[in-house]
Design an enzyme around this catalytic site. Structure first.
Site, mmCIF file in Angstrom:
data_model
loop_
_atom_site.group_PDB
_atom_site.id
_atom_site.type_symbol
_atom_site.label_atom_id
_atom_site.label_comp_id
_atom_site.label_asym_id
_atom_site.label_seq_id
_atom_site.Cartn_x
_atom_site.Cartn_y
_atom_site.Cartn_z
ATOM 1 N N ALA A 252 -8.315 -7.676 11.139
ATOM 2 C CA ALA A 252 -8.158 -6.376 10.475
ATOM 3 C C ALA A 252 -9.311 -5.453 10.862
ATOM 4 O O ALA A 252 -9.997 -4.899 10.002
ATOM 5 C CB ALA A 252 -8.096 -6.554 8.960
ATOM 6 N N VAL A 253 -9.498 -5.288 12.165
ATOM 7 C CA VAL A 253 -10.605 -4.455 12.643
ATOM 8 C C VAL A 253 -10.176 -3.023 12.924
ATOM 9 O O VAL A 253 -10.948 -2.231 13.466
ATOM 10 C CB VAL A 253 -11.245 -5.061 13.912
ATOM 11 C CG1 VAL A 253 -11.879 -6.403 13.592
ATOM 12 C CG2 VAL A 253 -10.207 -5.207 15.030
ATOM 13 N N GLY B 172 2.721 7.095 16.478
ATOM 14 C CA GLY B 172 2.042 6.179 15.559
ATOM 15 C C GLY B 172 0.883 5.402 16.139
ATOM 16 O O GLY B 172 0.238 5.812 17.112
ATOM 17 N N HIS C 104 -7.323 14.225 -22.725
ATOM 18 C CA HIS C 104 -8.124 13.158 -23.337
ATOM 19 C C HIS C 104 -7.207 12.302 -24.214
ATOM 20 O O HIS C 104 -6.375 12.827 -24.955
ATOM 21 C CB HIS C 104 -9.231 13.761 -24.198
ATOM 22 C CG HIS C 104 -10.005 12.734 -24.961
ATOM 23 N ND1 HIS C 104 -11.001 11.981 -24.390
ATOM 24 C CD2 HIS C 104 -9.905 12.314 -26.253
ATOM 25 C CE1 HIS C 104 -11.491 11.153 -25.292
ATOM 26 N NE2 HIS C 104 -10.839 11.339 -26.444
#
Length: 455
Positions: free
Chosen positions: A258-259, A138, A439
């Site tokens: 959050a880089v 990870g 549709h």
């Protein structure tokens, strides 16, 4: 000492799907997970984030229902209950992964696994052997060495932000990628004043240059500071320089770093086994083979695509090659150009294939068209005429082969699989135009964009 056919280090999406596929094929599999089955995605990533985002979207829609003739009156949210619901969802899904492993006959060990070499893994002091080893260790959040980050009680990563006991009045997000944008959208819908500081000139840098600004402008209530470089933190105060070189600061109750994320390539034996890797990840080929015999790597640890659904597919590809080593079927290699991405903000965005910029850089002469959301009857019925949204289709001007499809608006993440199928089957523009789409659906925007191309 125990012997297995396959040992897998890491029980995240790639690891557990590979274990399941191999187990059902009759292989004796050992799955080693240090923390919890499901890995980052299920425990502190994709699932808890989307759970909270859905709650925030429900609150937001209730607040803004008047235009549809629905008055919700005084609407409120309960953060504690939202967190409880998140825990319930995660708990049940983690338990479900455990059940699937048991049904597949997989042996699961909770502990820290160490690769001793090809076919040898140590777990909790006990050595196990196998014919194959799959590495699925990870990734982890990046915490850059910016002054003021160490020991800062106001600073959190994505895991810490998910565990907040209360919704902050002010949130500063460092990084305008997928993680930063999703959290910014989540908390802005709950009333938090959110500022996003992004070093690059636009958010979500891998998005098509025509779609990214549309998404940013649609994310109302968020203050985006683009082209800015963070220089330091002092508690909840973030210092940065603007694109023009001016020095500024922003105060927040919570600061989210959050880089990005980086592959976990150290701490489990890679350094001592001759495995070819760098800080960018383990080197693999398109069949997920490493340089070591019968040692495979999948998911974030490869650095190729840090997405859970990519890990799923990589797990399946590695399993297929283990089960059929002499076969060379199309399904036993990774096709990186057909891996989609999605941003689960409000509104959503998703895409697959090349952006127009990437296509040009790759030497294609392109044709493309972008159509607005209001060209879909369902989109208008559910969002109104002025709501941001749309779809873009990019094709090669000479062959008319579809190179990329990008969508902004409601259901974008749900409809993009159809675009993936277009690229997987290598359809051209004429083929795409012949696809019948129900549709009214928002998916019809893709068909509208295909017909809008002048070809």
């Amino acid at each position: 000492m125990s012997e297995f056919d396959v040992i897998i280090l890491g029980g995240g999406p790639g690891g557990y799907i590979a274990a399941e596929r191999l187990g059902h094929a009759g292989q004796k599999v050992l799955l080693v997970e240090a923390v919890a089955l499901g890995g980052t995605c299920l425990n502190v990533g994709c699932i808890p984030t989307k759970t909270l985002l859905n709650a925030a979207k429900t609150f937001h829609h209730a607040q803004h229902g008047a235009q549809y003739g629905v008055d919700g009156g005084s609407v409120s949210f309960d953060w504690e209950r939202m967190q409880t619901w998140k825990a319930e969802v995660v708990g049940k899904l983690v338990a479900g992964v455990g059940v699937t492993q048991k049904r597949a006959g997989v042996t699961v060990i909770n502990g820290h696994g160490t690769l001793m070499g090809p076919g040898r893994v140590s777990v909790n002091g006990e050595t196990h052997t196998s014919r194959h080893v799959i590495l699925a260790t990870g990734s982890e959040p990046v915490m850059p060495p910016i002054p003021g980050t160490g020991g800062n009680p106001h600073l959190v990563d994505s895991t810490g932000l998910l565990a907040l006991e209360a919704v902050p009045e002010r949130l500063t997000v460092i990084g305008g990628g997928v993680i930063g944008v999703e959290f910014a959208s989540l908390f802005s819908m709950l009333g938090t004043h959110v500022t996003v500081i992004e070093m690059l000139p636009e958010i979500v840098p891998f998005m098509d240059a025509g779609i990214a600004p549309m998404l940013r402008e649609a994310l109302t209530g968020i203050d985006f500071r683009l082209g800015c470089r963070v220089t330091g933190l002092d508690g909840g105060t973030v210092a940065f320089t603007t694109a023009e070189g001016a020095a500024e600061t922003i105060d927040g109750d919570v600061v989210l770093m959050a880089v990005g994320r980086r592959p976990v390539v150290r701490g489990w034996g890679a350094e001592d086994t001759g495995l070819e890797f760098s800080d960018r990840g383990i080197v693999v080929d398109d069949r997920l083979r490493t340089n070591l015999p019968n040692v495979w790597a999948i998911g974030d640890v490869t650095g190729r695509s840090l997405l859970a659904h990519t890990a799923y597919r990589m797990g399946e590809v590695a399993a297929a090659n283990i089960l059929h080593p002499e076969a060379h079927r199309r399904g036993e290699t990774m096709r990186w150009n057909t891996v989609p991405w999605a941003v689960y903000s409000n509104p959503e965005a998703a895409g697959v294939g090349m952006t127009e910029q990437q296509a040009t850089q790759a030497g294609h002469t392109t044709l493309s068209a972008t159509v607005p959301g209001y060209m879909s009857g369902r989109f208008v019925a559910e969002n109104g005429f002025r709501a941001p949204g749309g779809a873009k289709v990019i094709v090669d001007a000479d062959t008319l082969q579809v190179l990329g499809i990008h969508v902004l608006g409601s259901y974008a993440a749900e409809m993009i699989w159809g675009a993936c199928a277009v690229l997987e089957t290598e359809l051209d523009l004429h083929d795409l135009r012949q696809v019948v789409i129900p549709h009214p659906t928002v998916s019809e925007l893709i068909r509208e964009a295909a017909w809008a191309i002048k070809a």
